[in-house]
Design a protein around this motif. Structure first.
Motif, PDB file in Angstrom:
ATOM      1  N   ILE A  13       5.314 -55.270  51.220  1.00  0.00           N
ATOM      2  CA  ILE A  13       6.497 -54.558  51.692  1.00  0.00           C
ATOM      3  C   ILE A  13       6.038 -53.460  52.638  1.00  0.00           C
ATOM      4  N   VAL A  14       6.627 -53.425  53.833  1.00  0.00           N
ATOM      5  CA  VAL A  14       6.274 -52.403  54.818  1.00  0.00           C
ATOM      6  C   VAL A  14       7.546 -51.680  55.262  1.00  0.00           C
ATOM      7  N   THR A  15       7.597 -50.363  55.071  1.00  0.00           N
ATOM      8  CA  THR A  15       8.724 -49.585  55.595  1.00  0.00           C
ATOM      9  C   THR A  15       8.353 -49.029  56.969  1.00  0.00           C
ATOM     10  N   GLY A  16       9.367 -48.767  57.786  1.00  0.00           N
ATOM     11  CA  GLY A  16       9.082 -48.309  59.155  1.00  0.00           C
ATOM     12  C   GLY A  16       8.458 -49.404  59.981  1.00  0.00           C
ATOM     13  N   ALA A  17       8.871 -50.647  59.719  1.00  0.00           N
ATOM     14  CA  ALA A  17       8.184 -51.821  60.268  1.00  0.00           C
ATOM     15  C   ALA A  17       8.532 -52.143  61.714  1.00  0.00           C
ATOM     16  N   ALA A  18       9.537 -51.492  62.279  1.00  0.00           N
ATOM     17  CA  ALA A  18      10.018 -51.890  63.604  1.00  0.00           C
ATOM     18  C   ALA A  18       9.234 -51.290  64.762  1.00  0.00           C
ATOM     19  N   SER A  19       8.407 -50.286  64.486  1.00  0.00           N
ATOM     20  CA  SER A  19       7.708 -49.645  65.604  1.00  0.00           C
ATOM     21  C   SER A  19       6.445 -48.936  65.125  1.00  0.00           C
ATOM     22  N   GLY A  20       5.640 -48.518  66.084  1.00  0.00           N
ATOM     23  CA  GLY A  20       4.477 -47.683  65.804  1.00  0.00           C
ATOM     24  C   GLY A  20       3.514 -48.248  64.787  1.00  0.00           C
ATOM     25  N   ILE A  21       3.081 -47.396  63.858  1.00  0.00           N
ATOM     26  CA  ILE A  21       2.096 -47.778  62.852  1.00  0.00           C
ATOM     27  C   ILE A  21       2.637 -48.879  61.948  1.00  0.00           C
ATOM     28  N   HIS A  73       8.380 -59.704  42.133  1.00  0.00           N
ATOM     29  CA  HIS A  73       6.975 -59.285  42.024  1.00  0.00           C
ATOM     30  C   HIS A  73       6.491 -58.816  43.391  1.00  0.00           C
ATOM     31  N   ILE A  74       5.858 -57.642  43.418  1.00  0.00           N
ATOM     32  CA  ILE A  74       5.335 -57.063  44.661  1.00  0.00           C
ATOM     33  C   ILE A  74       3.837 -56.835  44.492  1.00  0.00           C
ATOM     34  N   ASP A  75       3.048 -57.274  45.476  1.00  0.00           N
ATOM     35  CA  ASP A  75       1.598 -57.075  45.423  1.00  0.00           C
ATOM     36  C   ASP A  75       1.161 -55.779  46.100  1.00  0.00           C
ATOM     37  N   SER A  76       1.708 -55.528  47.294  1.00  0.00           N
ATOM     38  CA  SER A  76       1.283 -54.344  48.046  1.00  0.00           C
ATOM     39  C   SER A  76       2.469 -53.661  48.705  1.00  0.00           C
ATOM     40  N   PHE A  77       2.477 -52.340  48.650  1.00  0.00           N
ATOM     41  CA  PHE A  77       3.522 -51.546  49.291  1.00  0.00           C
ATOM     42  C   PHE A  77       2.882 -50.626  50.317  1.00  0.00           C
ATOM     43  N   PHE A  78       3.444 -50.638  51.531  1.00  0.00           N
ATOM     44  CA  PHE A  78       2.983 -49.767  52.616  1.00  0.00           C
ATOM     45  C   PHE A  78       4.140 -48.837  52.998  1.00  0.00           C
ATOM     46  N   GLY A  79       4.087 -47.598  52.561  1.00  0.00           N
ATOM     47  CA  GLY A  79       5.137 -46.630  52.873  1.00  0.00           C
ATOM     48  C   GLY A  79       4.834 -45.926  54.178  1.00  0.00           C
ATOM     49  N   GLY A 116      -3.810 -55.344  39.747  1.00  0.00           N
ATOM     50  CA  GLY A 116      -4.257 -55.601  41.116  1.00  0.00           C
ATOM     51  C   GLY A 116      -3.297 -55.141  42.185  1.00  0.00           C
ATOM     52  N   GLY A 117      -2.145 -54.579  41.798  1.00  0.00           N
ATOM     53  CA  GLY A 117      -1.190 -54.081  42.784  1.00  0.00           C
ATOM     54  C   GLY A 117      -1.741 -52.876  43.548  1.00  0.00           C
ATOM     55  N   THR A 118      -1.236 -52.694  44.761  1.00  0.00           N
ATOM     56  CA  THR A 118      -1.724 -51.579  45.580  1.00  0.00           C
ATOM     57  C   THR A 118      -0.570 -50.881  46.292  1.00  0.00           C
ATOM     58  N   ILE A 119      -0.702 -49.567  46.401  1.00  0.00           N
ATOM     59  CA  ILE A 119       0.293 -48.737  47.066  1.00  0.00           C
ATOM     60  C   ILE A 119      -0.435 -47.807  48.038  1.00  0.00           C
ATOM     61  N   ALA A 120       0.065 -47.740  49.263  1.00  0.00           N
ATOM     62  CA  ALA A 120      -0.510 -46.807  50.237  1.00  0.00           C
ATOM     63  C   ALA A 120       0.626 -46.136  51.001  1.00  0.00           C
ATOM     64  N   TYR A 121       0.618 -44.811  51.006  1.00  0.00           N
ATOM     65  CA  TYR A 121       1.607 -44.043  51.745  1.00  0.00           C
ATOM     66  C   TYR A 121       0.965 -43.475  53.013  1.00  0.00           C
ATOM     67  N   VAL A 122       1.694 -43.534  54.109  1.00  0.00           N
ATOM     68  CA  VAL A 122       1.233 -42.855  55.313  1.00  0.00           C
ATOM     69  C   VAL A 122       1.796 -41.436  55.282  1.00  0.00           C
ATOM     70  N   THR A 123       0.916 -40.463  55.176  1.00  0.00           N
ATOM     71  CA  THR A 123       1.345 -39.069  55.181  1.00  0.00           C
ATOM     72  C   THR A 123       0.979 -38.476  56.539  1.00  0.00           C
ATOM     73  N   SER A 124       0.074 -37.514  56.574  1.00  0.00           N
ATOM     74  CA  SER A 124      -0.289 -36.895  57.857  1.00  0.00           C
ATOM     75  C   SER A 124      -1.348 -35.840  57.614  1.00  0.00           C
TER      76      SER A 124
END
Length: 314
Positions: A13-21, A73-79, A116-124
């Motif tokens: 799952i990727v949020t902010g998927a339409a542009s940039g990072i 079921h979700i394997d990886s989340f990219f916030g 084995g699930g993974t979560i990664a947030y893009v902060t700054s």
């Protein structure tokens, strides 16, 4: 060739998927044969995605609806989704950057992820010093529900307060939440990390330029590269964090800024982030006027673009 990253057929799952990072992340995941569910308020047309799902991360009901369209079921989340606060108010900026990520995690990821699930947030890098100033936002981490977090937010600032100060506060809060979550989910073998990009050439470039006081000032904050990062240069380490290649990494706020923070540590560069950002003093009219003046070039550019669009339509 061996699948070192381990994304083949994984539900991502990727949020902010339409542009940039976010878009760069989606493209890389497609190349790695992942099943990508692309979430954004703007439509994305990319061959290879499993599904595009429209979502407004400023709205709880919209998030709930979107999460019903992804697998159980979700394997990886990219916030990845986020707002700079230059053109949005305090509430919306903080809600999209922090509250939405925590809500999705608490209500959905914890229930739909397994071993084995993974979560990664893009902060700054604007979220540095999250450990030093945690007293400013720890209350958001302790809040249990969406409504509790919104109530705390309303006590934090006025709705029309400029979002520019909500940006670093929200990013610090998310780094702190990431660290606590990584320890909490460790026994379940779910890894949680965050990526702290420096200045990046995305659609928000003009906004960060205005906040920095011009492109020259923004470039001065970019470390040894002396240029903005490309979205792909940020997406690649993000992909790494959620991959099998990083199987022993959790609770890490990974800084990707071409050495800018290292230069600060070595006292080769001025430290502009070691300060409180959540003080209610920023609500004062005189401070708001100063911040608005700083953002004036951005507003003028927006007005020019609007006038140009109207002219083209006529």
């Amino acid at each position: 060739m061996k699948d070192y990253y381990g994304y083949k057929n994984k539900i991502c799952i990727v949020t902010g998927a339409a542009s940039g990072i976010g878009k760069a992340t989606v493209e890389l995941l497609i190349d790695l044969n992942a099943e990508v569910y692309a979430l954004d308020i703007n439509r994305i047309e990319l061959p290879g995605i499993k599904k595009f799902i429209e979502v407004d991360l400023n709205n709880k009901e919209s998030i709930d609806k979107a999460m019903q369209e992804v697998p159980s079921h979700i394997d990886s989340f990219f916030g990845v989704a986020g707002l700079s606060g230059a053109t949005t108010n305090y509430y919306k900026t903080f809600t999209v950057n922090y509250i939405a990520n925590k809500y999705i995690t608490e209500e959905y990821l914890k229930k739909r992820m397994s071993y084995g699930g993974t979560i990664a947030y893009v902060t700054s890098t604007g979220g540095l010093y999250w450990d030093k100033y945690k007293d400013e936002f720890e209350k958001f981490t302790n809040a249990k529900t969406w409504n509790e977090m919104i109530d705390i937010l309303h006590n934090q600032a006025k709705e029309d307060t400029l979002g520019i100060m909500a940006y670093p506060l929200s990013k610090r809060a998310l780094n702190y939440y990431m660290a606590k979550l990584a320890i909490e989910l460790g026994p379940k073998k779910i890894r949680v990390n965050s990526l702290l990009p420096g200045s990046t050439n995305t659609g928000m470039k003009k906004e960060f330029e205005a906040e920095a006081g011009g492109m020259e000032s923004l470039i001065a904050e970019t470390g040894t590269a002396q240029r903005l990062a490309t979205p792909e240069e940020i997406a690649k380490p993000l992909i790494f964090l959620n991959s099998d290649m990083a199987s022993f990494i959790t609770g890490l706020p990974l800084i990707v800024d071409s050495g800018a923070n290292t230069m600060v540590i070595l006292k080769q560069k001025k430290d502009r982030m070691n300060m409180k950002v959540g003080s209610k003093i920023f609500n004062l009219g005189i401070i708001q006027k100063q911040l608005a003046k700083q953002l004036m070039p951005l507003q003028q550019d927006s007005q020019k673009e609007s006038t140009q669009e109207e002219t083209e339509i006529l």
